[in-house]
Write an enzyme that holds these catalytic residues in place. Sequence first.
Site, mmCIF file in Angstrom:
data_model
loop_
_atom_site.group_PDB
_atom_site.id
_atom_site.type_symbol
_atom_site.label_atom_id
_atom_site.label_comp_id
_atom_site.label_asym_id
_atom_site.label_seq_id
_atom_site.Cartn_x
_atom_site.Cartn_y
_atom_site.Cartn_z
ATOM 1 N N ASP A 1 0.981 -1.212 -0.044
ATOM 2 C CA ASP A 1 0.307 0.281 0.608
ATOM 3 C C ASP A 1 0.471 1.476 0.254
ATOM 4 O O ASP A 1 0.606 1.916 0.907
ATOM 5 C CB ASP A 1 -1.097 0.036 1.463
ATOM 6 C CG ASP A 1 -1.841 -1.364 1.373
ATOM 7 O OD1 ASP A 1 -2.371 -1.928 0.054
ATOM 8 O OD2 ASP A 1 -2.474 -1.596 2.330
ATOM 9 N N GLY B 1 -21.318 -8.335 -15.576
ATOM 10 C CA GLY B 1 -20.882 -9.893 -16.013
ATOM 11 C C GLY B 1 -19.714 -10.081 -17.080
ATOM 12 O O GLY B 1 -19.233 -10.302 -16.850
ATOM 13 N N ASN B 2 -20.028 -9.319 -18.170
ATOM 14 C CA ASN B 2 -19.123 -9.852 -19.935
ATOM 15 C C ASN B 2 -18.081 -8.490 -19.083
ATOM 16 O O ASN B 2 -16.446 -8.693 -19.043
ATOM 17 C CB ASN B 2 -19.667 -8.954 -20.800
ATOM 18 C CG ASN B 2 -19.082 -9.087 -21.937
ATOM 19 O OD1 ASN B 2 -18.085 -9.771 -22.079
ATOM 20 N ND2 ASN B 2 -18.094 -7.502 -21.602
ATOM 21 N N GLY C 1 0.487 -4.937 6.124
ATOM 22 C CA GLY C 1 0.605 -3.922 5.962
ATOM 23 C C GLY C 1 1.588 -3.441 6.655
ATOM 24 O O GLY C 1 2.504 -3.578 7.069
ATOM 25 N N LYS D 1 -10.817 -6.105 -6.081
ATOM 26 C CA LYS D 1 -12.282 -5.918 -6.008
ATOM 27 C C LYS D 1 -13.693 -5.830 -6.742
ATOM 28 O O LYS D 1 -14.112 -4.790 -6.549
ATOM 29 C CB LYS D 1 -12.443 -5.549 -4.652
ATOM 30 C CG LYS D 1 -11.718 -5.173 -3.629
ATOM 31 C CD LYS D 1 -11.926 -4.429 -2.005
ATOM 32 C CE LYS D 1 -11.144 -4.814 -0.418
ATOM 33 N NZ LYS D 1 -9.847 -4.704 -1.032
ATOM 34 N N HIS E 1 -16.558 -5.739 -9.146
ATOM 35 C CA HIS E 1 -18.310 -5.616 -9.049
ATOM 36 C C HIS E 1 -18.350 -4.500 -10.400
ATOM 37 O O HIS E 1 -18.255 -3.307 -10.735
ATOM 38 C CB HIS E 1 -18.218 -4.995 -8.077
ATOM 39 C CG HIS E 1 -19.804 -5.030 -7.836
ATOM 40 N ND1 HIS E 1 -20.276 -6.301 -7.868
ATOM 41 C CD2 HIS E 1 -20.809 -4.609 -6.928
ATOM 42 C CE1 HIS E 1 -21.729 -6.194 -7.828
ATOM 43 N NE2 HIS E 1 -21.997 -4.131 -7.408
#
Length: 232
Positions: A16, A72-73, A209, A67, A69
């Site tokens: 990070d 779908g494609n 981290g 992450k 989201h």
Amino acid sequence: MPESADPRDRLIVALDLPDVAAAERLVARIGDAATFYKIGYRLAYAGGLDFAARLAREGKKTFLDLKLHDIGNTVEEGVRSASALGATFLTVHAYPQTMRAAVRGRGPGLKILAVTVLTSYDDADAAEAGYALPVADLVAQRASQAAAIGIDGIVCAAAEAGAVRGRIGPSGLIVTPGIRPAGAEAGDQKRVMTPGQARAAGIDHVVVGRPITGAGDPRAVARTIVAEMENV
């Protein structure tokens, strides 16, 4: 609980950091004390994806904590691109449509991890976000959905590991951020454990981290964490 051939693989160092140059310096300082590195949004947007590909070529393992989201494609094609970078782990949010798309796009060598509930969330945060279930129940529900869909593992807090293991079975991976060596500050994580406690709870990989990246001797801290988990 899957066993790694190399105990160092259990520790994932979270890069990070603001830029690739800083990440390069840290990886060099850690040397052979760690083998697995996480790249999140901050570094990804500053050249971190190319750096991840380079680490993979050098024999390191990489965890792209993106992450995903989306429709779908878009998720499916994004996962294919991550696989082409040589990544070992990639995160997606634990929504059924997103997880199904990620499984379709998964290539050989890439494992998809579903993020159930952020480890910075507690029950009050979940309620504020509109969820009717407390965090523990929400994590368990999403873990069951992930296992049914074919996701490789779950990202969850160590406190939920037992419930998650019961939902995903012995072969599923459990990866836990919010791990702090004894005496370290919790920072913005609300549900934390030490590396040894996490290992005893059945965690496969711990993400660490700031206790490493901010240490005067990050290599020594990494070695201490690996040794603590080995001795459990």
